[in-house]
Design a protein around this motif. Structure first.
Motif, PDB file in Angstrom:
ATOM      1  N   ASN A 193      33.166  33.939  50.878  1.00 59.45           N
ATOM      2  CA  ASN A 193      34.466  33.399  50.464  1.00 59.45           C
ATOM      3  C   ASN A 193      34.685  33.751  49.002  1.00 59.45           C
ATOM      4  O   ASN A 193      34.152  33.100  48.105  1.00 59.45           O
ATOM      5  CB  ASN A 193      34.529  31.886  50.667  1.00 59.45           C
ATOM      6  CG  ASN A 193      35.886  31.319  50.264  1.00 59.45           C
ATOM      7  OD1 ASN A 193      36.890  32.026  50.278  1.00 59.45           O
ATOM      8  ND2 ASN A 193      35.916  30.054  49.902  1.00 59.45           N
ATOM      9  N   TRP A 194      35.487  34.773  48.748  1.00 61.53           N
ATOM     10  CA  TRP A 194      35.664  35.283  47.391  1.00 61.53           C
ATOM     11  C   TRP A 194      36.851  34.654  46.665  1.00 61.53           C
ATOM     12  O   TRP A 194      36.982  34.775  45.451  1.00 61.53           O
ATOM     13  CB  TRP A 194      35.839  36.802  47.403  1.00 61.53           C
ATOM     14  CG  TRP A 194      36.872  37.308  48.380  1.00 61.53           C
ATOM     15  CD1 TRP A 194      36.631  37.842  49.621  1.00 61.53           C
ATOM     16  CD2 TRP A 194      38.302  37.346  48.201  1.00 61.53           C
ATOM     17  NE1 TRP A 194      37.813  38.199  50.224  1.00 61.53           N
ATOM     18  CE2 TRP A 194      38.861  37.918  49.379  1.00 61.53           C
ATOM     19  CE3 TRP A 194      39.162  36.955  47.177  1.00 61.53           C
ATOM     20  CZ2 TRP A 194      40.239  38.091  49.538  1.00 61.53           C
ATOM     21  CZ3 TRP A 194      40.534  37.133  47.334  1.00 61.53           C
ATOM     22  CH2 TRP A 194      41.049  37.705  48.511  1.00 61.53           C
ATOM     23  N   SER A 267      32.472  39.305  43.913  1.00 57.77           N
ATOM     24  CA  SER A 267      32.237  40.543  43.183  1.00 57.77           C
ATOM     25  C   SER A 267      33.469  40.903  42.356  1.00 57.77           C
ATOM     26  O   SER A 267      34.515  40.272  42.470  1.00 57.77           O
ATOM     27  CB  SER A 267      31.905  41.674  44.159  1.00 57.77           C
ATOM     28  OG  SER A 267      32.982  41.886  45.046  1.00 57.77           O
ATOM     29  N   ARG A 268      33.304  41.937  41.553  1.00 59.03           N
ATOM     30  CA  ARG A 268      34.429  42.386  40.732  1.00 59.03           C
ATOM     31  C   ARG A 268      35.564  42.857  41.622  1.00 59.03           C
ATOM     32  O   ARG A 268      35.332  43.564  42.606  1.00 59.03           O
ATOM     33  CB  ARG A 268      33.979  43.542  39.831  1.00 59.03           C
ATOM     34  CG  ARG A 268      35.005  43.969  38.795  1.00 59.03           C
ATOM     35  CD  ARG A 268      34.561  45.213  38.065  1.00 59.03           C
ATOM     36  NE  ARG A 268      34.642  46.371  38.950  1.00 59.03           N
ATOM     37  CZ  ARG A 268      34.296  47.606  38.605  1.00 59.03           C
ATOM     38  NH1 ARG A 268      33.787  47.830  37.402  1.00 59.03           N
ATOM     39  NH2 ARG A 268      34.410  48.608  39.454  1.00 59.03           N
ATOM     40  N   PRO A 269      36.805  42.477  41.310  1.00 58.36           N
ATOM     41  CA  PRO A 269      37.931  42.958  42.125  1.00 58.36           C
ATOM     42  C   PRO A 269      38.080  44.464  42.011  1.00 58.36           C
ATOM     43  O   PRO A 269      37.673  45.074  41.019  1.00 58.36           O
ATOM     44  CB  PRO A 269      39.140  42.224  41.521  1.00 58.36           C
ATOM     45  CG  PRO A 269      38.719  41.853  40.137  1.00 58.36           C
ATOM     46  CD  PRO A 269      37.234  41.611  40.202  1.00 58.36           C
ATOM     47  N   ALA A 270      38.643  45.060  43.039  1.00 60.22           N
ATOM     48  CA  ALA A 270      38.863  46.501  43.031  1.00 60.22           C
ATOM     49  C   ALA A 270      39.737  46.895  41.843  1.00 60.22           C
ATOM     50  O   ALA A 270      40.640  46.161  41.433  1.00 60.22           O
ATOM     51  CB  ALA A 270      39.518  46.936  44.341  1.00 60.22           C
ATOM     52  N   HIS A 282      41.258  37.279  35.596  1.00 59.37           N
ATOM     53  CA  HIS A 282      41.014  35.960  36.186  1.00 59.37           C
ATOM     54  C   HIS A 282      39.964  36.053  37.285  1.00 59.37           C
ATOM     55  O   HIS A 282      39.090  35.176  37.396  1.00 59.37           O
ATOM     56  CB  HIS A 282      42.315  35.388  36.747  1.00 59.37           C
ATOM     57  CG  HIS A 282      42.148  34.063  37.428  1.00 59.37           C
ATOM     58  ND1 HIS A 282      41.772  32.916  36.750  1.00 59.37           N
ATOM     59  CD2 HIS A 282      42.284  33.698  38.733  1.00 59.37           C
ATOM     60  CE1 HIS A 282      41.686  31.909  37.607  1.00 59.37           C
ATOM     61  NE2 HIS A 282      41.992  32.356  38.804  1.00 59.37           N
ATOM     62  N   ARG A 283      40.028  37.120  38.080  1.00 62.58           N
ATOM     63  CA  ARG A 283      39.024  37.302  39.138  1.00 62.58           C
ATOM     64  C   ARG A 283      37.638  37.544  38.531  1.00 62.58           C
ATOM     65  O   ARG A 283      36.632  37.050  39.045  1.00 62.58           O
ATOM     66  CB  ARG A 283      39.416  38.478  40.033  1.00 62.58           C
ATOM     67  CG  ARG A 283      40.676  38.241  40.853  1.00 62.58           C
ATOM     68  CD  ARG A 283      40.430  37.266  41.979  1.00 62.58           C
ATOM     69  NE  ARG A 283      41.644  37.003  42.732  1.00 62.58           N
ATOM     70  CZ  ARG A 283      41.713  36.131  43.737  1.00 62.58           C
ATOM     71  NH1 ARG A 283      40.643  35.458  44.096  1.00 62.58           N
ATOM     72  NH2 ARG A 283      42.853  35.924  44.370  1.00 62.58           N
ATOM     73  N   LEU A 284      37.577  38.304  37.444  1.00 63.53           N
ATOM     74  CA  LEU A 284      36.298  38.514  36.770  1.00 63.53           C
ATOM     75  C   LEU A 284      35.727  37.184  36.274  1.00 63.53           C
ATOM     76  O   LEU A 284      34.519  36.961  36.301  1.00 63.53           O
ATOM     77  CB  LEU A 284      36.475  39.467  35.591  1.00 63.53           C
ATOM     78  CG  LEU A 284      36.653  40.959  35.901  1.00 63.53           C
ATOM     79  CD1 LEU A 284      36.822  41.735  34.596  1.00 63.53           C
ATOM     80  CD2 LEU A 284      35.481  41.516  36.695  1.00 63.53           C
TER      81      LEU A 284
END
Length: 353
Positions: A193-194, A267-270, A282-284
């Motif tokens: 669940n990312w 994980s890091r977003p694409a 924000h994802r990072l």
């Protein structure tokens, strides 16, 4: 084009220190798992009889499953996924989620509940027909036929004695540092669940009746739809949620250190998402959630999960309408991950970590 790329780099350089600092910031360690200053808040309850829990019906059981006919109440425009409010023949209200998150969220709610975490009462229906549907919806129209029928939907039961009163933050909550919150972080990794934004967490106030009159605030991850796919947001989204190929190919654990385990989720977003630099950063910022989880807490949740049988896990995926091939494939990945949790911790104990 060069100037646009330069703008992305500039924004990233400006915002990246915040991400780095947040990844290095720890949380205050508390081991009792209780909300300080109150006995009326809860994240987890002791799941007695894990090996006998019914993961086909989940927390609501067979007694609470929905029964048609259904009638349209309103469209819910909150969040990014199309949703409807409907009412069944027993006057129970349900929130319908359409799209690719319906299946994985149904499974995730059952696994979370199986080991003691609070969750909504979710049910999956391969076919649903709703009367009195409006001619046009703001969202989700493509999923609904002219006669009000739709396929592969999740229904969440709306409880009359339950009221959502807000959201809670992963970094700042009454349970920070406890084995319960760390176990929940491991569960997010187990299911890939990312989408761990704070707004996907909910606090509900539950009113009790009878001898236990009063209320309780329960904390849960209320949106679990971005599970069983990739370890981070990617394109196309169909690979990132409820996708057996993506889930089976993804890595689970990243590193086992002297005191902690690092997982690969989120994980890091694409790099594609650099078109929205703030969203990318924000994802990072969320990557800390899979890092530095203490061995003892990983062992605790691994031992709870180890009490589930293969058939119970199959039932969770069967409840979401997956094909026999998908059902077996997902089940084997989950079993492998549970075994990895327990094997890694056995190694840690032998090494004296």
């Amino acid at each position: 084009m060069t100037s646009i790329r330069g703008g992305f780099i500039f924004l990233f350089v400006i915002l990246a220190p915040e991400v780095i600092a947040s990844d290095l910031t720890g949380v205050n360690k508390r081991n009792d798992g209780k909300s300080p200053g109150t006995n009326a808040s809860a994240l987890w309850s002791d799941p007695e009889g894990i090996s006998s829990r019914d993961l086909f019906y989940g927390s609501g059981g067979e007694k609470d499953e929905p029964h048609g006919p259904y009638i349209f109440v309103k469209e819910d425009l909150d969040g990014s996924n199309p949703k409807l409010d409907i009412r069944d023949r027993n006057q129970v209200e349900w929130k319908v989620k359409l799209g690719i998150e319906a299946r994985p969220e149904t499974v995730a709610s059952r696994l979370i509940w199986a080991v003691g975490y609070f969750t909504n009462e979710d049910y999956f229906l391969p076919e649903l027909r709703v009367d009195n549907m409006p001619a046009h919806l703001h969202r989700g129209q493509k999923f609904i036929a002219p006669d009000g029928s739709m396929h592969n939907v999740r229904l969440k039961r709306q409880l009359k004695d339950e009221k959502k009163i807000g959201a809670w933050r992963w970094r700042d909550n009454p349970f920070a540092g406890t084995r319960q919150i760390n176990g929940l972080r491991v569960m997010m990794a187990l299911m890939n669940n990312w989408d761990l934004k704070d707004e996907n967490n909910a606090i509900y106030r539950i009113k009790h009746s009878g001898d236990s009159a009063g209320s309780e605030e329960i904390y849960m991850v209320s949106d679990l739809g971005a599970s069983f796919g990739t370890t981070g947001i990617t394109w196309p989204l169909s690979k990132s949620k409820g996708n057996l190929e993506s889930y089976s190919r993804s890595k689970f654990t990243r590193r086992m250190g002297p005191d902690y385990v690092d997982f690969c989720i989120p994980s890091r977003p694409a790099l594609f998402y650099l078109v929205s630099p703030r969203q990318f950063v924000h994802r990072l910022h969320l990557r800390w959630l899979g890092k530095h989880i203490p061995h003892a807490d990983v062992m605790w949740i691994g031992q709870l999960l180890g009490q589930l049988s293969p058939d119970q896990i199959r039932d969770a995926f069967r409840a979401a309408g997956y094909s026999p091939q998908e059902l077996e494939g997902f089940t084997q990945v989950v079993l492998k991950r549970i075994a990895e949790l327990n094997v890694n911790e056995e190694v840690a104990v032998r090494r004296g970590f």
